[in-house]
Write a protein that holds these residues in place. Structure first.
Motif, PDB file in Angstrom:
ATOM      1  N   ARG A  66       9.433  -6.236  -6.787  1.00  0.00           N
ATOM      2  CA  ARG A  66       9.756  -5.225  -7.835  1.00  0.00           C
ATOM      3  C   ARG A  66       9.911  -6.023  -9.190  1.00  0.00           C
ATOM      4  O   ARG A  66       9.434  -5.364 -10.139  1.00  0.00           O
ATOM      5  CB  ARG A  66      11.198  -4.717  -7.398  1.00  0.00           C
ATOM      6  CG  ARG A  66      11.686  -3.702  -8.310  1.00  0.00           C
ATOM      7  CD  ARG A  66      12.929  -3.261  -7.713  1.00  0.00           C
ATOM      8  NE  ARG A  66      13.830  -2.611  -8.914  1.00  0.00           N
ATOM      9  CZ  ARG A  66      15.144  -2.683  -9.170  1.00  0.00           C
ATOM     10  NH1 ARG A  66      15.808  -3.185  -8.420  1.00  0.00           N
ATOM     11  NH2 ARG A  66      15.608  -1.810 -10.191  1.00  0.00           N
ATOM     12  N   LEU A  67      10.454  -7.233  -9.098  1.00  0.00           N
ATOM     13  CA  LEU A  67      10.432  -7.826 -10.347  1.00  0.00           C
ATOM     14  C   LEU A  67       8.862  -8.330 -10.831  1.00  0.00           C
ATOM     15  O   LEU A  67       8.652  -8.161 -12.123  1.00  0.00           O
ATOM     16  CB  LEU A  67      10.928  -9.257 -10.298  1.00  0.00           C
ATOM     17  CG  LEU A  67      12.557  -9.364 -10.373  1.00  0.00           C
ATOM     18  CD1 LEU A  67      13.152 -10.646  -9.876  1.00  0.00           C
ATOM     19  CD2 LEU A  67      12.957  -8.901 -11.695  1.00  0.00           C
ATOM     20  N   HIS A  68       8.030  -8.588 -10.038  1.00  0.00           N
ATOM     21  CA  HIS A  68       6.614  -9.122 -10.363  1.00  0.00           C
ATOM     22  C   HIS A  68       5.981  -7.814 -10.725  1.00  0.00           C
ATOM     23  O   HIS A  68       5.291  -7.804 -11.866  1.00  0.00           O
ATOM     24  CB  HIS A  68       5.875  -9.640  -8.963  1.00  0.00           C
ATOM     25  CG  HIS A  68       4.695 -10.134  -9.312  1.00  0.00           C
ATOM     26  ND1 HIS A  68       3.574  -9.552  -8.478  1.00  0.00           N
ATOM     27  CD2 HIS A  68       4.163 -11.151  -9.899  1.00  0.00           C
ATOM     28  CE1 HIS A  68       2.499 -10.146  -8.876  1.00  0.00           C
ATOM     29  NE2 HIS A  68       2.977 -11.141  -9.772  1.00  0.00           N
ATOM     30  N   ASP A  69       6.040  -6.658 -10.056  1.00  0.00           N
ATOM     31  CA  ASP A  69       5.527  -5.382 -10.543  1.00  0.00           C
ATOM     32  C   ASP A  69       5.835  -5.140 -11.983  1.00  0.00           C
ATOM     33  O   ASP A  69       4.996  -4.478 -12.787  1.00  0.00           O
ATOM     34  CB  ASP A  69       5.569  -4.420  -9.476  1.00  0.00           C
ATOM     35  CG  ASP A  69       5.071  -4.530  -8.281  1.00  0.00           C
ATOM     36  OD1 ASP A  69       4.175  -5.563  -8.336  1.00  0.00           O
ATOM     37  OD2 ASP A  69       5.264  -3.843  -7.305  1.00  0.00           O
ATOM     38  N   ALA A  70       6.966  -5.403 -12.327  1.00  0.00           N
ATOM     39  CA  ALA A  70       7.417  -4.959 -13.511  1.00  0.00           C
ATOM     40  C   ALA A  70       7.280  -6.107 -14.828  1.00  0.00           C
ATOM     41  O   ALA A  70       7.521  -5.860 -15.715  1.00  0.00           O
ATOM     42  CB  ALA A  70       8.829  -4.734 -13.557  1.00  0.00           C
ATOM     43  N   GLY A  71       6.476  -7.268 -14.368  1.00  0.00           N
ATOM     44  CA  GLY A  71       6.154  -7.978 -15.335  1.00  0.00           C
ATOM     45  C   GLY A  71       7.379  -9.090 -15.508  1.00  0.00           C
ATOM     46  O   GLY A  71       7.499  -9.522 -16.373  1.00  0.00           O
ATOM     47  N   LEU A  72       8.394  -8.811 -14.650  1.00  0.00           N
ATOM     48  CA  LEU A  72       9.400  -9.868 -14.851  1.00  0.00           C
ATOM     49  C   LEU A  72       9.523 -11.048 -14.077  1.00  0.00           C
ATOM     50  O   LEU A  72      10.764 -11.679 -14.173  1.00  0.00           O
ATOM     51  CB  LEU A  72      10.864  -8.793 -14.622  1.00  0.00           C
ATOM     52  CG  LEU A  72      10.855  -7.566 -15.284  1.00  0.00           C
ATOM     53  CD1 LEU A  72      11.956  -6.888 -15.070  1.00  0.00           C
ATOM     54  CD2 LEU A  72      10.950  -7.960 -16.956  1.00  0.00           C
ATOM     55  N   MET A  73       8.469 -11.484 -13.320  1.00  0.00           N
ATOM     56  CA  MET A  73       8.289 -12.698 -12.809  1.00  0.00           C
ATOM     57  C   MET A  73       6.983 -13.202 -13.141  1.00  0.00           C
ATOM     58  O   MET A  73       6.020 -12.575 -12.585  1.00  0.00           O
ATOM     59  CB  MET A  73       8.678 -12.653 -11.221  1.00  0.00           C
ATOM     60  CG  MET A  73       9.053 -13.911 -10.580  1.00  0.00           C
ATOM     61  SD  MET A  73       8.442 -14.235  -9.018  1.00  0.00           S
ATOM     62  CE  MET A  73       9.580 -13.109  -8.185  1.00  0.00           C
ATOM     63  N   ASN A  74       7.062 -14.251 -13.884  1.00  0.00           N
ATOM     64  CA  ASN A  74       5.842 -14.807 -14.344  1.00  0.00           C
ATOM     65  C   ASN A  74       5.383 -16.079 -13.682  1.00  0.00           C
ATOM     66  O   ASN A  74       4.006 -16.324 -13.953  1.00  0.00           O
ATOM     67  CB  ASN A  74       5.613 -14.903 -15.751  1.00  0.00           C
ATOM     68  CG  ASN A  74       6.629 -13.644 -16.732  1.00  0.00           C
ATOM     69  OD1 ASN A  74       7.493 -13.885 -17.139  1.00  0.00           O
ATOM     70  ND2 ASN A  74       5.831 -12.687 -16.449  1.00  0.00           N
ATOM     71  N   GLY A  75       6.333 -16.772 -13.194  1.00  0.00           N
ATOM     72  CA  GLY A  75       6.153 -17.979 -12.665  1.00  0.00           C
ATOM     73  C   GLY A  75       6.941 -18.479 -11.362  1.00  0.00           C
ATOM     74  O   GLY A  75       8.049 -17.615 -11.202  1.00  0.00           O
ATOM     75  N   ILE A  76       6.644 -19.755 -10.805  1.00  0.00           N
ATOM     76  CA  ILE A  76       7.782 -20.001  -9.656  1.00  0.00           C
ATOM     77  C   ILE A  76       7.803 -21.556  -9.609  1.00  0.00           C
ATOM     78  O   ILE A  76       6.770 -22.131  -9.915  1.00  0.00           O
ATOM     79  CB  ILE A  76       6.888 -19.427  -8.612  1.00  0.00           C
ATOM     80  CG1 ILE A  76       7.872 -19.601  -7.237  1.00  0.00           C
ATOM     81  CG2 ILE A  76       5.689 -20.200  -8.011  1.00  0.00           C
ATOM     82  CD1 ILE A  76       7.411 -18.743  -6.133  1.00  0.00           C
ATOM     83  N   GLU A  77       8.864 -22.198  -9.359  1.00  0.00           N
ATOM     84  CA  GLU A  77       9.120 -23.223  -9.090  1.00  0.00           C
ATOM     85  C   GLU A  77       8.538 -23.956  -7.567  1.00  0.00           C
ATOM     86  O   GLU A  77       9.082 -23.194  -6.701  1.00  0.00           O
ATOM     87  CB  GLU A  77      10.499 -23.834  -9.172  1.00  0.00           C
ATOM     88  CG  GLU A  77      11.257 -24.047 -10.354  1.00  0.00           C
ATOM     89  CD  GLU A  77      12.314 -24.575 -10.373  1.00  0.00           C
ATOM     90  OE1 GLU A  77      12.904 -24.933 -11.639  1.00  0.00           O
ATOM     91  OE2 GLU A  77      13.225 -24.296  -9.304  1.00  0.00           O
TER      92      GLU A  77
END
Ligand SMILES: [Zn+2]
Ligand SMILES: [Zn+2]
Length: 370
Positions: A174-185
């Protein structure tokens, strides 16, 4: 007279020893078109659950050769709240003047701290952390994004939240689809998450390695022995805007323990700019041995394992190009054919340069043979 001289000397030495501070640069070279910035985007202070004052974070970053940091105090977890004025922007504001003075790029950030899912997320390049304190985590991320944030998922495999397996949840989609997750540790503190590396490729996420430091940095990373985890950002220039743009374009690699992890297009130029032959052409003949000298000007040991059987000559199967040292690699003629080869190819994989899960980078060291 001697006595006063000695006391003067003592005063002088005392002043010098108090004033002297040293910065140790991290030797990882720039690559064509980009400067290689050394960054830590996950740091705590007393304004959440850390144990040091914000200016100390700047001093640590300066001493340890960083270009940029983000102080990312938790919004929802502030155990020192009774002793601190409540203002989620304070840690940034207190650190900023010293950062400006010492040439450290300070990025305003915060940690949105929820149980799994979605777990903990860092929002950096925000403008006002106070406005991100809202009940709904999705709304919190939306507010951060409205402020211009780059948002990444912190420590996805942290055992306190994912004890069995590192899972990607619906909430992350959900976050990713909304452009609210751009990176990951892919690395946090002292943990590596290979799953994150895989997801970064599948879902176009930027990989990061951060310290998530709470105590004084030297408690966790003794500089005589090791270094803190670092996100290498390949930026057009040394500025906040260029860092943001590079993060959005996935122009990063990560440096932790003795490893570099990232796309080949970044690690290959780093290797080439670091490891250079400094000896003359070898003029190799059958049954003779010659030495090739390779200087490694970086802080990373390159651990090489040969991948190919060459015709006409043999060379060392396993060799480590030590950081900031010159290494001898012996090459031996095995048949008369060697005389006709103008270039001897030493083909290796670099076992600590990781370009994909389970895949390390291959290199060819070309030795002139005249
Ligand atoms: Zn966290
Ligand atoms: Zn944290």
């Amino acid at each position: 007279m001697i006595r006063s001289f000695l006391s003067l000397l003592f005063v002088f030495l005392f002043v010098v020893s108090v004033k002297a501070q040293y910065r140790k640069e991290i030797q990882i070279p720039d690559i064509p078109g980009y400067v290689t910035l050394k960054c830590d985007f996950h740091i705590h202070t007393v304004f959440s659950d850390g144990s040091v004052w914000p200016t100390i974070r700047v001093r640590e970053a300066w001493e340890q050769g960083l270009d940029a940091i983000a102080i990312t105090d938790h919004i929802e977890y502030r155990p020192h709240a009774d002793d601190m004025k409540k203002d989620l922007n304070r840690s940034y504001e207190i650190a900023k003047p010293l950062a400006d003075q010492s040439g450290i790029i300070l990025i305003r950030g915060t940690e949105i701290t929820r149980k799994m899912p979605p777990g903990h997320l860092n929002a950096i390049f925000i403008t006002d952390a106070n406005k991100i304190e809202v009940d709904d985590w999705f709304e919190a991320c939306k507010e951060a994004k409205n402020q211009g944030a780059f948002i990444f998922w912190n420590h996805p495999g942290w055992k306190a939240q994912q004890p069995e397996k590192t899972l990607w949840w619906e909430e992350h989609t959900r976050l990713h689809d909304a452009g609210l997750m751009n990176g990951i540790e892919a690395y946090n503190s002292d943990e590596y998450y290979p799953e994150a590396l895989q997801w970064s490729r599948e879902k176009s996420l930027t990989i990061l390695a951060n310290s998530d430091i709470h105590d004084p940095i030297g408690y966790n990373y003794n500089p005589a022995v090791t270094h803190r985890p670092v996100t290498l950002v390949f930026a057009a220039e040394r500025s906040v805007d260029a860092i943001k743009k590079a993060l959005e374009n996935r122009q990063t690699a990560i440096y932790f323990e003795d490893k570099l992890v990232g796309e080949q297009k970044f690690l290959e130029p780093i290797f080439k700019a670091s490891a250079k032959i400094v000896s003359a052409p070898v003029s190799l003949e059958n049954k003779k041995t010659k030495y090739v000298m390779v200087h490694n000007s970086s802080d990373v040991d390159f651990v090489l394992k040969s991948t190919q059987n060459s015709v006409g000559y043999g060379y060392k199967k396993e060799v480590t190009l030590k950081a900031n040292r010159t290494t001898l690699i012996d090459v031996s003629g095995k048949s008369d054919e060697v005389k006709n080869q103008s270039v001897l190819k030493l083909e290796y994989e670099v076992t600590n340069l990781i370009i994909a899960p389970e895949e390390c980078m291959k290199v060819v060291i070309e030795v002139a043979n005249k």
